[in-house]
Write an enzyme that holds these catalytic residues in place. Sequence first.
Site, mmCIF file in Angstrom:
data_model
loop_
_atom_site.group_PDB
_atom_site.id
_atom_site.type_symbol
_atom_site.label_atom_id
_atom_site.label_comp_id
_atom_site.label_asym_id
_atom_site.label_seq_id
_atom_site.Cartn_x
_atom_site.Cartn_y
_atom_site.Cartn_z
ATOM 1 N N SER A 561 0.853 -1.195 0.000
ATOM 2 C CA SER A 561 0.000 0.000 0.000
ATOM 3 C C SER A 561 0.885 1.240 0.000
ATOM 4 O O SER A 561 1.677 1.423 -0.917
ATOM 5 C CB SER A 561 -0.962 -0.050 1.185
ATOM 6 O OG SER A 561 -2.010 0.868 1.026
ATOM 7 N N ASP A 644 -8.643 -5.268 -5.912
ATOM 8 C CA ASP A 644 -8.225 -4.159 -5.069
ATOM 9 C C ASP A 644 -8.731 -2.867 -5.689
ATOM 10 O O ASP A 644 -8.198 -2.397 -6.684
ATOM 11 C CB ASP A 644 -6.697 -4.128 -4.965
ATOM 12 C CG ASP A 644 -6.206 -3.078 -3.990
ATOM 13 O OD1 ASP A 644 -7.030 -2.293 -3.493
ATOM 14 O OD2 ASP A 644 -4.984 -3.041 -3.719
ATOM 15 N N HIS A 676 -7.009 -5.869 -1.472
ATOM 16 C CA HIS A 676 -5.796 -5.194 -0.994
ATOM 17 C C HIS A 676 -4.957 -6.130 -0.130
ATOM 18 O O HIS A 676 -3.783 -5.873 0.107
ATOM 19 C CB HIS A 676 -6.217 -3.955 -0.204
ATOM 20 C CG HIS A 676 -5.185 -2.874 -0.137
ATOM 21 N ND1 HIS A 676 -4.558 -2.349 -1.248
ATOM 22 C CD2 HIS A 676 -4.670 -2.187 0.926
ATOM 23 C CE1 HIS A 676 -3.707 -1.403 -0.879
ATOM 24 N NE2 HIS A 676 -3.759 -1.284 0.436
#
Length: 699
Positions: A561, A644, A676
Amino acid sequence: MNRVSILTALLLMGASAMAQKVPEKNIEKSVLTDKINNYLDKRPMTAEDLWKLGRVSTEGLSADGNTVIYGVSNYSFEENKSEKNLYTISVKGGVAQNFTTEPGGESVVEVTANNDVIYLYKGQLWTKNLKGGAATQLTNYEGGLSNVKLSPDKKHILFSQSVLITKNHSKDKYADLPKSNVYIYDNLDYRHWDTDNDGRFNHPFVATYDNGKIGEAIDLLEGQPFYSPTAPFGGAEDFAWSPDSKSVLYVCKKKAGTEYATSTNTDIYQYALGTKQTKNLTEGMMGYDTHPTFNKQGNRLAWLSMKTDGYEADKNDIILQDMATGQKVNLTGHWDETVNAFVWSNDGKKIYFVAPTRGTVQLFAIDVPANLQVRSLPNIQQLSEGQFDISGIVGETKDGLVVTSTKMTQAAEIYVYNLKSKKLNPITTVNDSKYVQFKETKVEGRFTKASDGEDLFSWVIYPPDFDPTKKYPTLLFCQGGPQSATTQGYSFRWNFQLMASQGYIIILPNRRGMPGWGTKWNEDISKDWGGQPIRDYLSAIDDLKKEPYIDHDRIGAIGASYGGYSVFMLAGMHEGRFKSFISHCGLFNMESWYGTTEELFFANYDLGGPYWDKANAKTYKDFNPIKHIDKWNTPILIFQGGKDYRVPIGQGQEAFQVAQLKGIKSRFVFLPEENHWVLSGHNAQVWQREFFGWLKETL
């Protein structure tokens, strides 16, 4: 327990088994020998070991506080799924007892005064007494129940169900085309996290309840395109009953379309059963308002609140409201940290809460003022301290606070925190028999001077049998969030014990943007993604490189991320520090990311706004990884989830395509069914094998 004691215990176990003349006399000897070898010849942890650990969840306490009900999820490699069952154990520890054994997960709704455990199983309510006996199904409600809360007088039930509000999907819009699969949208909020908006919204319902019989249910959001519980992660904590059973509370962001995608303004609504009127209790409070919780006395309500609309990582405060006068007070507004979660004390005079502080998450207490008109600052006291996280609070008993706790080298277990001795006493030991087989990985704290002179704290994890006279490959871990704390939490994917067990040293800096070091430190990352936080990473790794045991030719950077973004940024500015990179679902092209991510409030606040606004030029130029690819020259592994929507697939694809066209050794691991995160056990094994395989190839 030391190794000699363990060996003695095992020998006694073996002698006892042989005295009982168990059939197949060689079995006891073989099992005993294996156990002894496991304890005396410990081995490094493996990725397979990680998924054999039981995952502990707290479910509730008995009425007298003497028994803990908890869940354990165990993963099956053969079936590629987890099975959760409930257990009971004395708050003093001891031998756990199976409470449920049916296939399929159960979750406790409440424990009654006579210790009947009411729990959800396959969408229906069941009950079973803690003393034993058969389980009884209470409800058979069409469509099933979710997020159930029974009223204190047991005459009403609050629950959620999915309701079709807008016909976004072609099968709903055009009934004569049942084989079509088309989504039609007129505004934003067309997808969230990993789910396309098909026009169905979770709504709260309230109905009469009589020992399993549910009357006609009232939809508290009838006809409205809003979510409650809040999407995508809200649950039963978004619902509450008033202690007098006359009203219910629910959390909702009453916004749709573009307003929904650009706002964090959730509110707490109170619905009165008698008048059927709804009141907004947090009118004018513009950020997240969540977790409404009454004290047992019923005269006070507390909740978590953020001030700023659109700022998802704002300071989280505890707000207190007197229900008779309506007067509110911020109990933690004067405190320079943020609150994760809280519970009331049984007498209503204190609130216990957990919060990040200096690289850990600890337990705190705050005195609740008797008179809200007196504006003296409430006293806040840190209760626990140590190299561990207090990850949650279950409740208060005469023995202390029942909590969950983790370390980087230990998954969650349940403890009693003794308020007098200030010690954690274990209740559950679900994974002790597994951890005792693994070689220890030492974890130490380290301070570095950052480039601006500030003290920068890092956790450093060392391999088993660490020898400071040898040289080791080293990994810089870049945390996601970006405003997530790197503490003593335990991850089943980014597991630092597992990484260290493969022979790596790992450093985890508490760079700018992490809570636990004051609100300014936490806020300083917003609109400065590629600035001081990245320099903090470089300061930490450069300082660690001064140690003689760091192999300068075998240093890598890894992260997911924002951590994946950090890896992409470092790839264009590291000046030869790193020999390998791994990015999972990282942000690569900030312009295309802004155009495809779904929570625009996050992008608007942290980046400053859209890329076409000249005021944000620095963000989209200097702090944009794609603008620095001319300096890319280092092997890179890129993971990307197909579902995601927070960091959509194009981010990983663009980065991989750049690396390939520039002739850089690179690999793209695409997980089409993952979001994610990586939730499937088999997919997680592939992830681990590719992760460590890449490190072996490149470091």
